[in-house]
Design a protein around this motif. Structure first.
Motif, PDB file in Angstrom:
ATOM      1  N   VAL A   6       0.843  -1.202   0.000  1.00  0.00           N
ATOM      2  CA  VAL A   6       0.000   0.000   0.000  1.00  0.00           C
ATOM      3  C   VAL A   6       0.877   1.250   0.000  1.00  0.00           C
ATOM      4  CG1 VAL A   6      -1.662   1.340   1.360  1.00  0.00           C
ATOM      5  CG2 VAL A   6      -2.000  -1.120   1.042  1.00  0.00           C
ATOM      6  N   TYR A   7       1.932   1.229   0.792  1.00  0.00           N
ATOM      7  CA  TYR A   7       2.855   2.368   0.817  1.00  0.00           C
ATOM      8  C   TYR A   7       3.432   2.627  -0.580  1.00  0.00           C
ATOM      9  CZ  TYR A   7       6.851   5.293   1.935  1.00  0.00           C
ATOM     10  OH  TYR A   7       7.760   6.331   1.957  1.00  0.00           O
ATOM     11  N   LEU A   8       3.844   1.569  -1.260  1.00  0.00           N
ATOM     12  CA  LEU A   8       4.396   1.726  -2.610  1.00  0.00           C
ATOM     13  C   LEU A   8       3.349   2.276  -3.572  1.00  0.00           C
ATOM     14  CD1 LEU A   8       6.512  -1.538  -2.924  1.00  0.00           C
ATOM     15  CD2 LEU A   8       7.330   0.788  -2.497  1.00  0.00           C
ATOM     16  N   TYR A   9       2.137   1.760  -3.486  1.00  0.00           N
ATOM     17  CA  TYR A   9       1.056   2.228  -4.359  1.00  0.00           C
ATOM     18  C   TYR A   9       0.794   3.712  -4.138  1.00  0.00           C
ATOM     19  CZ  TYR A   9      -3.404   2.489  -6.770  1.00  0.00           C
ATOM     20  OH  TYR A   9      -4.419   2.858  -7.628  1.00  0.00           O
ATOM     21  N   GLU A  10       0.788   4.136  -2.881  1.00  0.00           N
ATOM     22  CA  GLU A  10       0.480   5.532  -2.555  1.00  0.00           C
ATOM     23  C   GLU A  10       1.631   6.487  -2.855  1.00  0.00           C
ATOM     24  OE1 GLU A  10      -0.654   5.267   1.554  1.00  0.00           O
ATOM     25  OE2 GLU A  10      -2.738   4.769   1.038  1.00  0.00           O
ATOM     26  N   ASN A  11       2.870   5.987  -2.808  1.00  0.00           N
ATOM     27  CA  ASN A  11       4.012   6.877  -2.944  1.00  0.00           C
ATOM     28  C   ASN A  11       4.733   6.808  -4.282  1.00  0.00           C
ATOM     29  OD1 ASN A  11       4.473   8.277  -0.208  1.00  0.00           O
ATOM     30  ND2 ASN A  11       3.934   6.177   0.291  1.00  0.00           N
ATOM     31  N   TRP A  13       3.578   6.233  -8.021  1.00  0.00           N
ATOM     32  CA  TRP A  13       2.397   6.044  -8.866  1.00  0.00           C
ATOM     33  C   TRP A  13       2.627   5.084 -10.018  1.00  0.00           C
ATOM     34  CZ3 TRP A  13      -2.246   7.219  -7.259  1.00  0.00           C
ATOM     35  CH2 TRP A  13      -2.345   8.095  -6.194  1.00  0.00           C
ATOM     36  N   ARG A  14       3.870   4.834 -10.329  1.00  0.00           N
ATOM     37  CA  ARG A  14       4.198   3.860 -11.382  1.00  0.00           C
ATOM     38  C   ARG A  14       5.365   3.025 -10.896  1.00  0.00           C
ATOM     39  NH1 ARG A  14       3.135   4.997 -16.957  1.00  0.00           N
ATOM     40  NH2 ARG A  14       5.159   4.073 -17.280  1.00  0.00           N
ATOM     41  N   PRO A  15       5.406   1.769 -11.299  1.00  0.00           N
ATOM     42  CA  PRO A  15       6.506   0.920 -10.822  1.00  0.00           C
ATOM     43  C   PRO A  15       7.876   1.405 -11.268  1.00  0.00           C
ATOM     44  CG  PRO A  15       5.048  -0.289 -12.317  1.00  0.00           C
ATOM     45  CD  PRO A  15       4.454   1.050 -12.115  1.00  0.00           C
ATOM     46  N   ASP A  16       7.952   2.058 -12.430  1.00  0.00           N
ATOM     47  CA  ASP A  16       9.261   2.537 -12.883  1.00  0.00           C
ATOM     48  C   ASP A  16       9.745   3.741 -12.077  1.00  0.00           C
ATOM     49  OD1 ASP A  16       7.415   4.311 -13.948  1.00  0.00           O
ATOM     50  OD2 ASP A  16       8.100   4.111 -16.017  1.00  0.00           O
ATOM     51  N   ALA A  17       8.871   4.295 -11.227  1.00  0.00           N
ATOM     52  CA  ALA A  17       9.278   5.387 -10.340  1.00  0.00           C
ATOM     53  C   ALA A  17       9.937   4.869  -9.065  1.00  0.00           C
ATOM     54  CB  ALA A  17       8.072   6.252  -9.983  1.00  0.00           C
ATOM     55  N   LYS A  27      14.955   2.709   1.883  1.00  0.00           N
ATOM     56  CA  LYS A  27      13.923   3.736   2.077  1.00  0.00           C
ATOM     57  C   LYS A  27      12.778   3.200   2.928  1.00  0.00           C
ATOM     58  CE  LYS A  27      14.601   6.685  -1.888  1.00  0.00           C
ATOM     59  NZ  LYS A  27      13.899   7.773  -2.512  1.00  0.00           N
ATOM     60  N   LEU A  28      12.352   1.974   2.637  1.00  0.00           N
ATOM     61  CA  LEU A  28      11.257   1.387   3.406  1.00  0.00           C
ATOM     62  C   LEU A  28      11.658   1.171   4.857  1.00  0.00           C
ATOM     63  CD1 LEU A  28       9.978  -1.181   0.756  1.00  0.00           C
ATOM     64  CD2 LEU A  28       8.789   0.896   1.523  1.00  0.00           C
ATOM     65  N   SER A  29      12.893   0.781   5.078  1.00  0.00           N
ATOM     66  CA  SER A  29      13.394   0.614   6.433  1.00  0.00           C
ATOM     67  C   SER A  29      13.419   1.956   7.162  1.00  0.00           C
ATOM     68  CB  SER A  29      14.787  -0.002   6.394  1.00  0.00           C
ATOM     69  OG  SER A  29      15.259  -0.226   7.688  1.00  0.00           O
ATOM     70  N   TRP A 128      -1.283  -1.470 -11.017  1.00  0.00           N
ATOM     71  CA  TRP A 128      -0.145  -0.580 -10.818  1.00  0.00           C
ATOM     72  C   TRP A 128       1.066  -1.073 -11.605  1.00  0.00           C
ATOM     73  CZ3 TRP A 128       4.511  -1.580  -8.061  1.00  0.00           C
ATOM     74  CH2 TRP A 128       5.266  -0.454  -7.715  1.00  0.00           C
ATOM     75  N   SER A 129       1.301  -2.380 -11.547  1.00  0.00           N
ATOM     76  CA  SER A 129       2.467  -2.950 -12.235  1.00  0.00           C
ATOM     77  C   SER A 129       2.366  -2.797 -13.749  1.00  0.00           C
ATOM     78  CB  SER A 129       2.634  -4.422 -11.879  1.00  0.00           C
ATOM     79  OG  SER A 129       1.629  -5.217 -12.488  1.00  0.00           O
ATOM     80  N   LEU A 130       1.144  -2.687 -14.254  1.00  0.00           N
ATOM     81  CA  LEU A 130       0.926  -2.532 -15.693  1.00  0.00           C
ATOM     82  C   LEU A 130       0.836  -1.060 -16.098  1.00  0.00           C
ATOM     83  CD1 LEU A 130      -1.740  -5.332 -16.072  1.00  0.00           C
ATOM     84  CD2 LEU A 130       0.649  -5.424 -16.821  1.00  0.00           C
TER      85      LEU A 130
END
Length: 152
Positions: A6-11, A13-17, A27-29, A128-130
């Motif tokens: 969820v954090y990745l989805y919210e922060n 917006w695209r997987p290549d970001a 960063k997650l740590s 999101w991955s697509l």
């Protein structure tokens, strides 16, 4: 793991970001996620990225299929998740290939039965991955709890 997704989805917006896995892990740590939770999410994302390379997932909307679930899949997903997948498919949100992508990623979680909230996160992460975003009504279905919806 799902909190990390969820954090990745919210922060991002695209997987290549997203940064490379090592930097993303740091960063997650730094944000406060536990290392085992981070590693589990990164491993799950690796499988997600493997499937996302195929644009055919979005292009098979004209095909029809009937999905029969094996007993192990029924146990892993549970009746509520299977019904939700069927709903998304009948609404035209999931093509048969996307349905299989979602089921594969749900299977990769390992522990069953999967909760409906966790399945909704998986569906979001597949889109999101697509680099796709479901329409507003489906996003509402994925994000808003039924008891919080306004009835007109």
């Amino acid at each position: 793991m799902f909190e990390v997704l969820v954090y990745l989805y919210e922060n991002y917006w695209r997987p290549d970001a997203c940064p490379e896995p090592d930097q993303l892990s740091r960063k997650l740590s730094a944000v406060g996620f536990e290392s085992d939770e981070i590693q589990e999410a990164l491993s799950w994302l690796s499988g997600l990225n493997g499937h996302a390379q195929s644009r055919a997932l979005l292009d098979d909307s004209s095909s029809r299929s009937l999905r029969l679930y094996a007993p192990q899949e029924q146990e892993q997903l549970g009746a509520e998740c299977i019904a939700f997948i069927s709903f998304l498919e009948s609404a035209g949100v999931l093509t048969p290939a996307l349905r299989e992508f979602v089921i594969d990623r749900a299977w990769a979680v390992g522990a069953g039965p999967l909760s409906l909230d966790d399945l909704k996160i998986i569906v979001l992460m597949v889109f999101w991955s697509l680099g796709e975003e479901p329409d507003a009504l489906i996003l509402d279905e994925l994000f808003v709890a039924p008891e919080d919806r306004l009835i007109h």
